[in-house]
Write a protein that holds these residues in place. Sequence first.
Motif, mmCIF file in Angstrom:
data_model
loop_
_atom_site.group_PDB
_atom_site.id
_atom_site.type_symbol
_atom_site.label_atom_id
_atom_site.label_comp_id
_atom_site.label_asym_id
_atom_site.label_seq_id
_atom_site.Cartn_x
_atom_site.Cartn_y
_atom_site.Cartn_z
ATOM 1 N N ASN A 1 0.858 -1.176 0.000
ATOM 2 C CA ASN A 1 0.000 0.000 0.000
ATOM 3 C C ASN A 1 0.893 1.223 0.000
ATOM 4 N N ALA A 2 0.710 2.109 -0.969
ATOM 5 C CA ALA A 2 1.541 3.304 -1.075
ATOM 6 C C ALA A 2 0.703 4.538 -0.777
ATOM 7 N N TYR A 3 1.129 5.290 0.227
ATOM 8 C CA TYR A 3 0.455 6.542 0.594
ATOM 9 C C TYR A 3 1.248 7.698 -0.014
ATOM 10 N N ILE A 4 0.586 8.480 -0.879
ATOM 11 C CA ILE A 4 1.270 9.551 -1.609
ATOM 12 C C ILE A 4 0.607 10.892 -1.315
ATOM 13 N N PRO A 5 1.303 11.813 -0.604
ATOM 14 C CA PRO A 5 0.749 13.159 -0.364
ATOM 15 C C PRO A 5 0.757 13.960 -1.664
ATOM 16 N N ILE A 6 -0.390 14.516 -2.042
ATOM 17 C CA ILE A 6 -0.461 15.327 -3.266
ATOM 18 C C ILE A 6 -1.274 16.608 -3.046
ATOM 19 N N SER A 7 -1.293 17.113 -1.819
ATOM 20 C CA SER A 7 -2.103 18.307 -1.539
ATOM 21 C C SER A 7 -1.484 19.583 -2.102
ATOM 22 N N TYR A 8 -0.184 19.549 -2.390
ATOM 23 C CA TYR A 8 0.493 20.711 -2.971
ATOM 24 C C TYR A 8 1.724 20.217 -3.718
ATOM 25 N N PRO A 9 2.300 20.971 -4.638
ATOM 26 C CA PRO A 9 1.774 22.215 -5.216
ATOM 27 C C PRO A 9 0.710 21.896 -6.258
ATOM 28 N N VAL A 10 0.074 22.919 -6.785
ATOM 29 C CA VAL A 10 -0.948 22.723 -7.817
ATOM 30 C C VAL A 10 -0.269 22.312 -9.126
ATOM 31 N N ASN A 11 -0.653 21.162 -9.627
ATOM 32 C CA ASN A 11 -0.129 20.677 -10.906
ATOM 33 C C ASN A 11 -1.125 19.648 -11.444
ATOM 34 N N ASP A 12 -2.214 20.153 -12.002
ATOM 35 C CA ASP A 12 -3.319 19.286 -12.408
ATOM 36 C C ASP A 12 -2.924 18.279 -13.488
ATOM 37 N N ALA A 13 -2.084 18.701 -14.411
ATOM 38 C CA ALA A 13 -1.695 17.811 -15.506
ATOM 39 C C ALA A 13 -0.886 16.630 -14.981
ATOM 40 N N TYR A 14 0.081 16.915 -14.095
ATOM 41 C CA TYR A 14 0.886 15.823 -13.547
ATOM 42 C C TYR A 14 0.057 14.948 -12.613
ATOM 43 N N LYS A 15 -0.842 15.570 -11.847
ATOM 44 C CA LYS A 15 -1.716 14.781 -10.961
ATOM 45 C C LYS A 15 -2.522 13.770 -11.769
ATOM 46 N N LYS A 16 -3.050 14.202 -12.906
ATOM 47 C CA LYS A 16 -3.833 13.295 -13.750
ATOM 48 C C LYS A 16 -2.953 12.158 -14.277
ATOM 49 N N SER A 17 -1.752 12.485 -14.729
ATOM 50 C CA SER A 17 -0.839 11.463 -15.243
ATOM 51 C C SER A 17 -0.483 10.454 -14.160
ATOM 52 N N LEU A 18 -0.239 10.964 -12.939
ATOM 53 C CA LEU A 18 0.118 10.100 -11.817
ATOM 54 C C LEU A 18 -1.041 9.182 -11.454
ATOM 55 N N LYS A 19 -2.253 9.738 -11.391
ATOM 56 C CA LYS A 19 -3.421 8.926 -11.047
ATOM 57 C C LYS A 19 -3.716 7.892 -12.129
ATOM 58 N N ASP A 20 -3.560 8.296 -13.377
ATOM 59 C CA ASP A 20 -3.797 7.350 -14.473
ATOM 60 C C ASP A 20 -2.818 6.182 -14.397
ATOM 61 N N PHE A 21 -1.557 6.482 -14.107
ATOM 62 C CA PHE A 21 -0.552 5.430 -14.002
ATOM 63 C C PHE A 21 -0.871 4.510 -12.822
ATOM 64 N N LEU B 1 -3.193 11.179 -0.649
ATOM 65 C CA LEU B 1 -3.542 12.119 0.422
ATOM 66 C C LEU B 1 -3.711 13.477 -0.236
ATOM 67 N N GLU B 2 -4.941 13.798 -0.625
ATOM 68 C CA GLU B 2 -5.198 14.958 -1.478
ATOM 69 C C GLU B 2 -5.458 16.250 -0.726
ATOM 70 N N ASP B 3 -5.919 16.155 0.493
ATOM 71 C CA ASP B 3 -6.306 17.358 1.232
ATOM 72 C C ASP B 3 -5.246 17.743 2.253
ATOM 73 N N TYR B 4 -5.024 19.049 2.379
ATOM 74 C CA TYR B 4 -4.122 19.536 3.418
ATOM 75 C C TYR B 4 -4.726 19.201 4.772
ATOM 76 N N MET B 5 -3.924 18.641 5.672
ATOM 77 C CA MET B 5 -4.443 18.217 6.967
ATOM 78 C C MET B 5 -3.511 18.672 8.084
ATOM 79 N N PRO B 6 -4.016 18.774 9.307
ATOM 80 C CA PRO B 6 -3.149 19.113 10.439
ATOM 81 C C PRO B 6 -2.001 18.126 10.554
ATOM 82 N N LEU B 7 -0.861 18.585 11.064
ATOM 83 C CA LEU B 7 0.329 17.748 11.149
ATOM 84 C C LEU B 7 0.073 16.490 11.966
ATOM 85 N N SER B 8 -0.707 16.609 13.029
ATOM 86 C CA SER B 8 -0.982 15.438 13.879
ATOM 87 C C SER B 8 -1.721 14.353 13.104
#
Length: 376
Positions: A230-250, A262-269
């Motif tokens: 299971n791979a957890y990948i933070p993607i809440s920043y920076p904004v890069n819609d084209a690369y996000k789509k390519s990454l999700k498609d792959f 992990l798409e949403d910015y969340m508290p550090l805890s």
Amino acid sequence: MRIAHLSLDEKFIDIAIDQFNLLSNVDSTFCAQANGNEFKFIKSKNVKLFHSSEDMVSFINEGKFDYVVMHSMCISPRYLLKLEAPILWCSWGFDIYSDKSSIIKRIIHLSLYKPLTRAAANVGPQSAKDKITLLLRKIGIRSKRQKRLDQLIKKIPYLSVVLPSEFEAVQKAYTHFKLFPFTYINRQKSVPFSPYTGTNNSILLGNSLDPANNHIDILDTLEKRSIRCNAYIPISYPVNDAYKKSLKDFASKLKYVQVHFLEDYMPLSDYYKIIDGCSVAIFGHIRQQAIGNIFRMFYTGKKILLYKNSIAYNYFQKKNLHLFTIEDDLQASIFESPLSIEKQKINYDFANDDDNFEKHMATLQTFFDQLQKSIG
């Protein structure tokens, strides 16, 4: 001493505000540029909000400050060149590194992307104009943007970096820089040493959506080596819609790897609760990046894999820390057992000493005391 701080609306600025509020004989005014009428990430009060770089620079110049602390090269050199006070540059990594295909050559010039990620992110010049600009730079003809950047770099007397080895690399080409000993250390309770004895097949992959994480090449390696995880990948920043789509498609086509974004910015805890549940962390950066995440893994006794030619791997190897390489060690067996308690303790002790808030503040106070003496 009166200091102006120049930044964008970024989540690390509150950490800097906390530090500078503790310094004696340093009067700080924080200025930040934001899109709206209130800050999204900065929570501290008494931060001056600006909607344009020009207005922010004009305010600082009118204030006749002794120094300007620049929190990353966050606005165009065209405006930064207008600053009248000397600059203390807090580099964030992106502002001192450039890829071999970039039309702008920064202080440290490397090949930052692995092949699959480079292709998916469309790294490099896209327009005919940019392609010509890159070609001209390679034969020694600089663009106006390059000339401005080079002029600004020569003008800045002080620079802070994350890893000491970075400053050594910078000084080889730019001998005029003096070290500004600042880093974004949180004033938080120390993490007690608690050996990690569990095993699971969950990994933290990268620290952001930045293609410099080389997500796709790492996912491809996991898949080709038939590593179920299971791979957890933070993607809440920076904004890069084209690369996000390519990454999700792959990721959607993978058979062995189950990806959790992990798409949403969340508290550090909340973020720590997720990544602390991973037994392995893989960071594909070639440049210095994700050091905060790496230290969290040192604290919690997890295995860390880096590319052999990464800045971080070479630095930590020289410190005799216990790491693994993506090229040689990314195998299914990496999940079979935790790092030995002895090796966990060595990594923990390094992080705990390097991340010491009180020691850092003493060093920062000494720096500003000496700076005050130099200006009378």
